[in-house]
Each structure stands twice: as structure tokens, then as C-alpha cells.
Design a protein around this motif. Sequence first.
Motif, short mmCIF file in Angstrom:
data_model
loop_
_atom_site.label_atom_id
_atom_site.label_comp_id
_atom_site.label_asym_id
_atom_site.label_seq_id
_atom_site.Cartn_x
_atom_site.Cartn_y
_atom_site.Cartn_z
N SER A 32 0.82 -1.20 0.00
CA SER A 32 0.00 0.00 0.00
C SER A 32 0.86 1.26 0.00
CB SER A 32 -0.93 0.00 1.21
OG SER A 32 -1.71 1.17 1.25
N VAL A 33 1.94 1.24 0.80
CA VAL A 33 2.82 2.41 0.87
C VAL A 33 3.48 2.68 -0.48
CG1 VAL A 33 4.97 3.29 1.87
CG2 VAL A 33 3.26 2.24 3.34
N VAL A 34 3.97 1.62 -1.12
CA VAL A 34 4.62 1.79 -2.43
C VAL A 34 3.62 2.31 -3.46
CG1 VAL A 34 5.69 0.54 -4.33
CG2 VAL A 34 6.38 0.04 -1.99
N ALA A 35 2.43 1.70 -3.49
CA ALA A 35 1.41 2.13 -4.45
C ALA A 35 0.98 3.57 -4.20
CB ALA A 35 0.20 1.20 -4.37
N THR A 36 0.83 3.93 -2.92
CA THR A 36 0.40 5.29 -2.57
C THR A 36 1.44 6.31 -2.98
OG1 THR A 36 -0.88 4.47 -0.70
CG2 THR A 36 -0.29 6.80 -0.67
N ARG A 37 2.70 6.04 -2.71
CA ARG A 37 3.76 6.97 -3.10
C ARG A 37 3.83 7.14 -4.60
NH1 ARG A 37 8.52 5.01 1.11
NH2 ARG A 37 7.70 6.12 2.95
N SER A 38 3.63 6.04 -5.33
CA SER A 38 3.65 6.11 -6.78
C SER A 38 2.50 6.95 -7.32
CB SER A 38 3.59 4.70 -7.37
OG SER A 38 3.52 4.74 -8.77
N LEU A 39 1.28 6.68 -6.81
CA LEU A 39 0.11 7.41 -7.29
C LEU A 39 0.16 8.88 -6.90
CD1 LEU A 39 -2.68 4.79 -6.51
CD2 LEU A 39 -2.02 5.61 -8.78
N SER A 110 2.02 13.31 5.90
CA SER A 110 2.66 13.82 7.12
C SER A 110 4.13 13.41 7.22
CB SER A 110 1.91 13.32 8.36
OG SER A 110 2.06 11.91 8.49
N SER A 111 4.54 12.49 6.35
CA SER A 111 5.94 12.03 6.39
C SER A 111 6.90 13.07 5.86
CB SER A 111 6.08 10.74 5.58
OG SER A 111 5.86 11.00 4.20
N GLY A 112 6.38 14.03 5.10
CA GLY A 112 7.24 15.05 4.52
C GLY A 112 7.78 14.68 3.16
N ASP A 113 7.52 13.43 2.71
CA ASP A 113 7.98 13.02 1.39
C ASP A 113 7.19 13.70 0.28
OD1 ASP A 113 9.76 11.36 2.64
OD2 ASP A 113 8.50 9.57 2.48
N LEU A 114 5.95 14.07 0.61
CA LEU A 114 5.08 14.67 -0.40
C LEU A 114 4.91 16.15 -0.09
CD1 LEU A 114 2.36 11.89 -0.40
CD2 LEU A 114 4.19 12.19 -2.07
N ARG A 115 5.15 16.97 -1.05
CA ARG A 115 5.05 18.42 -0.84
C ARG A 115 3.63 18.89 -1.14
NH1 ARG A 115 10.73 20.53 -3.66
NH2 ARG A 115 12.12 19.39 -2.24
N ILE A 116 2.73 18.50 -0.27
CA ILE A 116 1.33 18.89 -0.43
C ILE A 116 0.79 19.33 0.92
CG2 ILE A 116 0.90 17.30 -2.36
CD1 ILE A 116 -0.41 15.43 -0.34
N GLU A 117 -0.35 20.02 0.88
CA GLU A 117 -0.99 20.43 2.12
C GLU A 117 -1.58 19.20 2.80
OE1 GLU A 117 -4.52 23.46 3.62
OE2 GLU A 117 -3.85 23.49 1.54
N CYS A 118 -1.32 19.07 4.08
CA CYS A 118 -1.76 17.88 4.81
C CYS A 118 -2.67 18.27 5.97
CB CYS A 118 -0.52 17.15 5.36
SG CYS A 118 -0.82 15.43 5.84
N PRO A 119 -3.70 17.47 6.26
CA PRO A 119 -4.52 17.74 7.45
C PRO A 119 -3.65 17.79 8.70
CG PRO A 119 -5.57 16.10 6.06
CD PRO A 119 -4.19 16.32 5.49
N GLN A 168 -4.10 12.36 -3.93
CA GLN A 168 -3.76 13.56 -3.18
C GLN A 168 -2.64 13.34 -2.18
OE1 GLN A 168 -8.33 14.42 -2.48
NE2 GLN A 168 -7.09 15.93 -1.42
N GLY A 169 -2.47 12.10 -1.76
CA GLY A 169 -1.48 11.79 -0.75
C GLY A 169 -2.01 11.91 0.67
N VAL A 170 -3.33 12.00 0.83
CA VAL A 170 -3.90 12.12 2.18
C VAL A 170 -4.36 10.78 2.73
CG1 VAL A 170 -4.55 14.54 1.91
CG2 VAL A 170 -6.17 12.75 1.24
N HIS A 171 -4.33 9.73 1.89
CA HIS A 171 -4.68 8.38 2.35
C HIS A 171 -3.81 7.36 1.65
CE1 HIS A 171 -8.12 8.89 4.96
NE2 HIS A 171 -8.69 9.70 4.10
N TYR A 172 -3.53 6.28 2.38
CA TYR A 172 -2.90 5.12 1.77
C TYR A 172 -3.96 4.29 1.05
CZ TYR A 172 1.21 6.03 4.68
OH TYR A 172 2.31 6.61 5.26
N LEU A 173 -3.47 3.41 0.18
CA LEU A 173 -4.38 2.54 -0.56
C LEU A 173 -5.20 1.67 0.39
CD1 LEU A 173 -5.27 1.62 -3.38
CD2 LEU A 173 -3.43 -0.08 -3.34
#
Length: 205
Positions: A32-39, A110-119, A168-173
Motif C-alpha cells: 500500500s505504501v509503495v502504491a500510494t507513493r507512486s500514485l 505527514s511524512s514530509g515526502d510529499l510536498r502537499i498540504e496535509c490535514p 492527493q497523498g492524504v490516504h494510503y491505498l
Amino acid sequence: MLRSRLSPVLPAAVIAALAALVLILPFPGSLSVVATRSLSGTFSAIPGVALLSEILLVLLAVATAGALVHVVMRHPERRGAALAAAFGVGVAYAASEGVKLLVAQPRPCSSGDLRIECPPPGDWSFPSNHATLAFGAVVVIIVAIQRVSVAWLAVGAAALVAGGRVAQGVHYLHDVAAGALLGLAIPVALVAAIHGWKERTRRRR
């Protein structure tokens, strides 16, 4: 006759099977983590990804309300099941909130890997409320309308809502998979309970 009854349920059954597969595959967290990071790495920068998910969820809510009005006015024999499914959506949402508090899983952004606005911290990730509500709405629409084309449209919209949250990076798969199962399972269980109660009542007469 059996085929005509089952066909509107097929789209939801397909999604349920896929969601269950995501959760039971070996090392679901890693997958799920790999797929989420890719998407999210691919789609999070695309304008409108977040807005599309929200708009589709609102449209599903409107469609659910319309389906309930339709069943109340045109199909009183489906009224109890449709209202039970609608109540089940509320129960599923409450359950998803409870699970969030118990699991307390941080969001991928929240990990900081994604440069997006996070809840903000404390707004947990597992399961996805959006997926729970979207797929709960699917059950109500299927029970009320009972048309294959409408069922596929509803499932497609709900899948885009869930997929948008991952993009969006706000949820894992696995968050949206669990939310989908929760949103499908609880309304379906209440509908089955209503049907069982009606059947027992009919046999006693």
C-alpha cells in the motif's frame, strides 16, 4: 429472475473483492505504501485532483437523496431496505471515526515526502471517511434504483472519490480499501436484517 436480481449488486461485489484483496495480500502495508507513493507522486501536482474527489462525493450524496425520494414515491416495497441502508451509512461513518481514533495512523503526507498540504496532526488516516461515505452511498443507490447501469455509475464515482484521496497523498491505498469495505458492509448488513425480519413476519402470518 435470480440473474436480474444479482446484476445490480455485481459492481459493488467486484469493488468489495478488490478492496479485500488489497487488505489480505502479503505485506499489505508495504504494498500500500509503495502504491500510494507512486500514485500521489504522479497525480498530486495535477490541478483539481482534490476538488474532483470532493465534487464527486457531493454528487453521490445528492444522488443518494434523489434515490431515497424516488423509492419513497415510486417503490414503497423497497422503502424499508433503502432507509436501512441510509441509516447504515451513518453507522459506518461513526464506525470509521471510531477506528481512526483506535488505530491513530498518520497520513502519508505527514511524512514530509510529499510536498502537499496535509490535514493537521490528530486527523488520522485509517480508514478513509470519504471512501466509507462514497461506498455507503453506492449501497443506498443500488437498493433504491436496482439498475445495472446506475450501479456501475455509482461505483465508478465512488472509486474515483477513493482514488482521488490516494492521488492527493492524504490516504494510503489500504485506508480507502478499508473505508470501502466498511461503507459497503454495514449498510448491506442492515438491509439483510430488514429482509430477514420481513421474511420472518411473513411466515408467521
